[in-house]
Design a protein around this motif. Structure first.
Motif, PDB file in Angstrom:
ATOM      1  N   PHE A  56       0.870  -1.178   0.000  1.00 12.99           N
ATOM      2  CA  PHE A  56       0.000   0.000   0.000  1.00 12.99           C
ATOM      3  C   PHE A  56       0.903   1.222   0.000  1.00 12.99           C
ATOM      4  N   GLU A  57       0.962   1.924  -1.144  1.00 13.30           N
ATOM      5  CA  GLU A  57       1.942   2.981  -1.330  1.00 13.30           C
ATOM      6  C   GLU A  57       1.256   4.327  -1.526  1.00 13.30           C
ATOM      7  N   GLY A  58       1.948   5.372  -1.152  1.00 14.67           N
ATOM      8  CA  GLY A  58       1.426   6.709  -1.390  1.00 14.67           C
ATOM      9  C   GLY A  58       2.441   7.772  -1.042  1.00 14.67           C
ATOM     10  N   ARG A  65      -3.511   6.882  -3.390  1.00 12.56           N
ATOM     11  CA  ARG A  65      -2.817   5.719  -2.846  1.00 12.56           C
ATOM     12  C   ARG A  65      -2.882   4.589  -3.868  1.00 12.56           C
ATOM     13  N   LEU A  90     -11.147   6.091   1.959  1.00 10.10           N
ATOM     14  CA  LEU A  90     -10.607   5.763   0.641  1.00 10.10           C
ATOM     15  C   LEU A  90     -11.726   5.484  -0.354  1.00 10.10           C
TER      16      LEU A  90
END
Length: 276
Positions: A56-58, A65, A90
């Motif tokens: 889970f990237e951001g 995200r 989200l």
């Protein structure tokens, strides 16, 4: 009885959770963190025991995200999920291409849009290049693209297209924080670099994709028809692609999109110059 965090304890705890999940038919999500190198912190044995590993990237400066699958026993690992962080939590993004394109009122030098594939989903991403006069040791910096491949593309650009950047700093960026690992970005990167060096923008509604070899040839990109359909759907009007990716004649899915096929990098440069 092992020490907390040891391999034996992690393996035993994961086995207990796996048995509980299968016995009750419940999905269990284990949440951990990553190291500075981007790998899972702690014993890697956990990756082998679970069914799926999701990252889970951001960016802290962006509300978007990304979820990437690094391992998946029951599906593809090259899919991507794009979410927006709102005041209600989200929310899924139905058109991810919009966040990877900068909003320019008029075309600017050093910008070229390409269509990349994230799993089965074609996405439009803007490639930006900045070429500036450097010192005795010019810099080569890329964000979201392979730096070694950038050096190779600059050499091909000089040898086969006569565009020299030996005394120039070259910076290349993929807009929106997306990472592009496929070679289909080669043609867009080279066109963006040439556009920045000459100070001449590419035409409005222009896209390009294709792999470029060391001999200067432009190789086809996989699933080229789907890429072109996505570009036509979003209103792009001119495309430069490898000849093998040219669409069939009278295909109504490409209405409004003029597609030019090229075999070599010098052809692509000449075509971009004439279109501009």
């Amino acid at each position: 009885t092992s020490a907390p965090g040891s391999v034996a304890q992690v393996r035993e705890c994961a086995a207990h959770l796996t048995r509980a999940a299968k016995a009750s038919g419940t999905a269990i999500v284990l949440v951990g963190h990553v190291t500075k190198e981007g790998a899972l912190a702690g014993p890697r044995v956990l990756e082998h025991m679970v069914d799926t590993v999701l990252y889970f990237e951001g960016d802290t400066h962006s509300s978007f995200r990304l979820i990437r699958a690094i391992k998946n026993r029951f599906g593809a690992v090259n899919e991507i999920g794009v979410f927006a962080m709102t005041e209600k939590g989200l929310k899924g993004v139905s058109n991810p291409s919009a966040i990877f394109l900068s909003q320019h009122s008029e075309p600017v030098p050093g910008s070229c849009v390409m269509v990349t594939l994230e799993g089965t989903r074609p996405m439009l991403v803007e490639i930006q290049a900045l070429v500036d006069s450097g010192g005795p040791s010019p810099r080569r910096l890329s964000v979201g693209l392979d730096r070694d491949r950038l050096a190779m593309l600059l050499a091909v650009l000089h040898r086969h297209a006569g565009v020299a950047c030996m005394d120039q700093d070259v910076f290349v960026n993929a807009v929106g924080g997306v990472r592009i690992s496929e070679p289909a970005a080669d043609l867009a990167v080279m066109l963006a670099i040439t556009s920045s060096l000459r100070g001449r923008p590419l035409p409005k509604g222009f896209i390009a994709f294709g792999e470029v070899g060391l001999a200067g040839e432009v190789r086809p990109a996989p699933r080229g028809q789907e890429r072109l359909k996505e570009a036509a759907k979003l209103g792009f009007s001119v495309a430069v692609v490898p000849k093998a990716n040219l669409p069939k004649k009278n295909d109504k899915a490409f209405e409004g999109l003029t597609v030019h096929g090229v075999d070599r990098i010098e052809e692509a440069m000449e075509l971009a110059r004439s279109l501009a």
